[in-house]
Design a protein around this motif. Structure first.
Motif, short mmCIF file in Angstrom:
data_model
loop_
_atom_site.label_atom_id
_atom_site.label_comp_id
_atom_site.label_asym_id
_atom_site.label_seq_id
_atom_site.Cartn_x
_atom_site.Cartn_y
_atom_site.Cartn_z
N THR A 58 0.98 8.79 -9.60
CA THR A 58 0.30 8.25 -10.77
C THR A 58 0.73 7.08 -11.24
N ASN A 86 -2.55 8.69 -20.39
CA ASN A 86 -3.46 9.81 -20.76
C ASN A 86 -3.91 10.86 -19.47
N LYS A 87 -2.44 11.62 -19.46
CA LYS A 87 -2.58 12.69 -18.35
C LYS A 87 -3.89 13.60 -18.48
N GLU A 88 -4.25 13.84 -19.59
CA GLU A 88 -5.50 14.95 -19.47
C GLU A 88 -6.64 14.31 -19.06
N GLY A 114 -2.46 7.73 -15.85
CA GLY A 114 -2.05 9.04 -15.86
C GLY A 114 -0.75 9.27 -16.49
N LYS A 115 -0.13 8.01 -16.78
CA LYS A 115 0.99 7.92 -17.50
C LYS A 115 0.70 8.16 -19.26
N SER A 125 -2.15 3.24 -9.70
CA SER A 125 -2.11 4.38 -9.07
C SER A 125 -2.25 4.16 -7.40
N ILE A 185 -2.14 16.52 -14.00
CA ILE A 185 -0.98 15.78 -13.67
C ILE A 185 -0.22 15.89 -15.08
N ARG A 186 1.49 15.55 -14.73
CA ARG A 186 2.14 15.32 -15.89
C ARG A 186 3.27 14.04 -15.44
N GLY A 187 2.46 13.00 -15.06
CA GLY A 187 3.04 11.90 -14.48
C GLY A 187 3.97 12.13 -13.15
N THR A 188 3.10 12.17 -12.19
CA THR A 188 3.39 12.79 -10.82
C THR A 188 3.32 12.26 -9.60
N GLY A 191 7.74 15.10 -10.87
CA GLY A 191 6.90 15.04 -12.05
C GLY A 191 6.45 16.70 -12.08
#
Length: 281
Positions: free
Chosen positions: A125, A132-134, A129-130, A85, A147-150, A213
């Motif tokens: 990201t 385990n986004k949470e 993040g890809k 990242s 984030i959501r893959g961003t 994203g």
């Protein structure tokens, strides 16, 4: 008699060396984890450690979990983390790596907690993040970004001196109006206050721009999702985030070299730097 005494001395020395070795291992275990490397830099970049030591970073300097990074007036700085990242800081930014943990074989231990204290940044990201986004959280004074893959930009606008003075005067006048013992406040007094014009400059608060994203911006007042191409604004923790119809004036223009490849990537950790950083104690 001398031989037993010599044996005791040797044993004592061995015990002392063993104790020193164990202390060294314990110290290494408690040392902060190296989580990233400075891969692009256009000016002075400072790092404040948890123990108060301040380092002047350079290209290929290592960044550790717990570091507070500060960019100077004309400095852009890009940090590449061990999960590939990237965080690029704009000039005048204060940014803390509160906790970062990534191991390719231990996804359950993932953690990426950051704090954008002031200024702005662009976040890309990585592997953490890809999968385990949470586990990703970017705190700011107005809201927390998930984030959501961003790829996104976050920009904090601080109130100017005029806005602070006007708000203070307004609060004092409002408080006086509620106080029965205070002199009465006439409506004209409030009308004469000079509030900052919304067209003169951006209002204080958090601004976001999503390049790719999806992100969600959350504070106690509410949560909003923003997708690629959208802009958002959150004035404070007491106001929910809102979508803006157009770019409110977010500018993020690092030098062209920042768009070039940062070299071979690695998910196991940054290469050991040959640069000796300057420490200020």
């Amino acid at each position: 008699m001398s031989q037993p005494k010599n044996s005791l001395v040797v044993r004592a020395l061995l015990k002392g060396l063993l104790l020193l070795a164990l202390c060294g291992l314990a110290g290494a275990g408690w040392a902060a984890q190296v989580v990233g490397t400075v891969v692009q830099l256009s000016g002075p970049l400072l790092s404040k450690k948890a123990d108060g030591v301040v380092r002047i970073l350079s290209m290929r300097s290592e960044v550790e979990s717990g570091d507070m990074l500060v960019t100077e007036k004309n400095t852009y700085a890009m940090v590449k983390f061990i999960d590939n990242s990237e965080i690029t800081l704009k000039p005048g930014t204060t940014f803390k790596v509160e906790n970062f943990s990534y191991d390719a074989g231990k996804p359950e231990a993932d953690n990426a907690s950051f704090n954008l204290v002031k200024g702005g940044l662009r976040s890309v990201t990585g592997l953490l993040g890809k999968r385990n986004k949470e586990k990703f959280a970017m705190k700011t004074p107005s809201a927390t970004i998930g984030i959501r893959g961003t790829t996104f930009i976050a920009d904090i606008v601080e109130p100017g001196e005029e806005a602070v003075a006007s708000r203070l005067a307004y609060n004092l006048a409002s408080t006086a109006a509620l106080d029965r013992l205070a002199a009465p406040v006439q409506p004209l007094m409030l009308a004469q206050l000079t509030l900052p014009s919304p067209t003169a400059a951006r209002a204080p608060g958090l601004y976001v721009q999503v390049l790719d994203g999806l992100i969600h911006v959350t504070n106690p007042a509410g949560t909003s999702n923003f997708s690629a191409g959208q802009f958002g604004y959150t004035p404070s923790f007491r106001t929910p985030p809102v979508i803006l119809p157009v770019n409110p004036g977010i500018q993020f223009t690092p030098p062209p070299a920042f768009s070039q490849s940062t070299g071979p990537s690695s998910s196991t950790g940054p290469g050991k730097s040959n640069i000796v950083d300057c420490e200020v104690r």
